[in-house]
Design a protein around this motif. Sequence first.
Motif, PDB file in Angstrom:
ATOM      1  N   THR A  99       0.814  -1.204   0.000  1.00  0.00           N
ATOM      2  CA  THR A  99       0.000   0.000   0.000  1.00  0.00           C
ATOM      3  C   THR A  99       0.848   1.255   0.000  1.00  0.00           C
ATOM      4  N   SER A 100       2.015   1.206   0.622  1.00  0.00           N
ATOM      5  CA  SER A 100       2.849   2.399   0.687  1.00  0.00           C
ATOM      6  C   SER A 100       3.557   2.670  -0.625  1.00  0.00           C
ATOM      7  N   LYS A 113     -10.576   2.441  -0.284  1.00  0.00           N
ATOM      8  CA  LYS A 113      -9.664   1.489  -0.902  1.00  0.00           C
ATOM      9  C   LYS A 113      -8.436   1.167  -0.059  1.00  0.00           C
ATOM     10  N   ASN A 114      -7.824   2.172   0.520  1.00  0.00           N
ATOM     11  CA  ASN A 114      -6.498   1.993   1.108  1.00  0.00           C
ATOM     12  C   ASN A 114      -6.456   2.107   2.629  1.00  0.00           C
ATOM     13  N   ILE A 115      -7.472   2.727   3.207  1.00  0.00           N
ATOM     14  CA  ILE A 115      -7.493   2.971   4.649  1.00  0.00           C
ATOM     15  C   ILE A 115      -8.908   3.379   5.026  1.00  0.00           C
ATOM     16  N   ASP A 116      -9.276   3.133   6.266  1.00  0.00           N
ATOM     17  CA  ASP A 116     -10.550   3.623   6.792  1.00  0.00           C
ATOM     18  C   ASP A 116     -10.186   4.589   7.908  1.00  0.00           C
ATOM     19  N   ILE A 117     -10.018   5.852   7.567  1.00  0.00           N
ATOM     20  CA  ILE A 117      -9.333   6.810   8.437  1.00  0.00           C
ATOM     21  C   ILE A 117      -9.977   6.899   9.818  1.00  0.00           C
ATOM     22  N   SER A 160      -5.981  -0.511   7.490  1.00  0.00           N
ATOM     23  CA  SER A 160      -5.959  -1.358   6.298  1.00  0.00           C
ATOM     24  C   SER A 160      -7.051  -0.955   5.319  1.00  0.00           C
ATOM     25  N   GLY A 161      -6.903  -1.404   4.077  1.00  0.00           N
ATOM     26  CA  GLY A 161      -7.834  -1.049   3.022  1.00  0.00           C
ATOM     27  C   GLY A 161      -8.854  -2.133   2.739  1.00  0.00           C
ATOM     28  N   ASN A 162      -9.393  -2.100   1.498  1.00  0.00           N
ATOM     29  CA  ASN A 162     -10.389  -3.071   1.044  1.00  0.00           C
ATOM     30  C   ASN A 162     -11.674  -3.021   1.881  1.00  0.00           C
ATOM     31  N   ASP A 191      -6.014   8.394   0.504  1.00  0.00           N
ATOM     32  CA  ASP A 191      -7.312   7.893   0.938  1.00  0.00           C
ATOM     33  C   ASP A 191      -8.232   7.761  -0.280  1.00  0.00           C
ATOM     34  N   GLY A 192      -7.919   6.787  -1.140  1.00  0.00           N
ATOM     35  CA  GLY A 192      -8.707   6.578  -2.347  1.00  0.00           C
ATOM     36  C   GLY A 192     -10.118   6.115  -2.020  1.00  0.00           C
TER      37      GLY A 192
END
Length: 386
Positions: A17-18, A311-315, A320-322, A295-296
Amino acid sequence: MENNQNNRRKFLKNTLTSTAGLVLSSSLVNEIAAKSNTMEAPYIYKNVAPSIRFSVIGLNHGHIYGMTEAIIRGGGELVAVYAKEPDLLAAYVKRYPNVKQATSEKEVLEDNSIQLILSAAIASERAPIGIRAMKHGKDFMSDKPGITTLEQLAEARKVQKETKRIYSIMYSERFENRATVKAGELIKEGVIGRVIQTIGLGPHRMNTKSRPEWFFDRSKFGGIITDIASHQFDQFLFFTGSTKGEVISSQVGNVNHPEFPLFEDFGDAMVKGNGGAGYIRVDWFTPDGLKTWGDGRLTILGTEGFIEIRKNIDIAIKDSGNNLYLVNNKETKYIDCSKEPLPFGGQLVSDIVNRTETSMTQDHCFLATELSLKAQKFAKKLELKG
């Protein structure tokens, strides 16, 4: 076994992800290669017997590692690699020690045992490589953007029609994001009714010191909409089911990086198709406090509900994403998509073997590109007074 799973999750979180938004430079390449060399993701099916042979030309973006893994797990055998940059080549060979180091692009193109060529070269060089690949009887998969000018697009369309080869673009925000794959399945099931609109947001982090010179040259990267927003145009067409499209308006600007006069750090567009409407925003303003490169997000509005993908994070909730949120007339729920399969690599390999279009139609690939190129070319200049 539990420890191995933890290691895998940690690697995928901290490495894949990074690096997803990074253009490779020598300052990053050894670190990325070292981490990639330990990759053992649970979705790589090592028992799949290779059904095609493929090679790589051009390693200038870190996406090449995800592209390579997608084809390997789909049934491809990696044969050879060619790159002009010794440091990028050394890193790739460290990750794939059995790959042959070709001495020239010609050596790869003239290998008649190869069916597919991948490329993550400098963006403006990808279409010419793909055109040469098709003329040598090979299918081609490019990192995005796969084409940076309307003139390149016209030539690619012409050669593809003549040769009947596949010209594919790895739209990784759809093909390599498990929540986006899951959303496609849910929409097919009709859980939110008929799709009306997509809203695609593609923020990225600059990482200025790690970027090569070409990253800041619009003639090389194609412009911010051509580059980043190619993902969002692909998703707009796919989720609305549109086979035709029109750019309503677009704008681009360099609002905060005057030291790079040929760069663009903001772009947005409105688009409509014969299946729905879309809004797209992309930028290079991801703050350092976010624990990933961007933060897509994707929101898909239907007649009976909506889906939001983080997609990439749940702020402020989890790193984690998804992540997929579903709201319709029956329920509101969260779906963790981290274990959903990624079928694109196998579908493309199957298309190469069977001459089908299960991974993505050629018309869709070129139309998504055409819309992003037109949005870029005819965009108004955004100027903000500080």
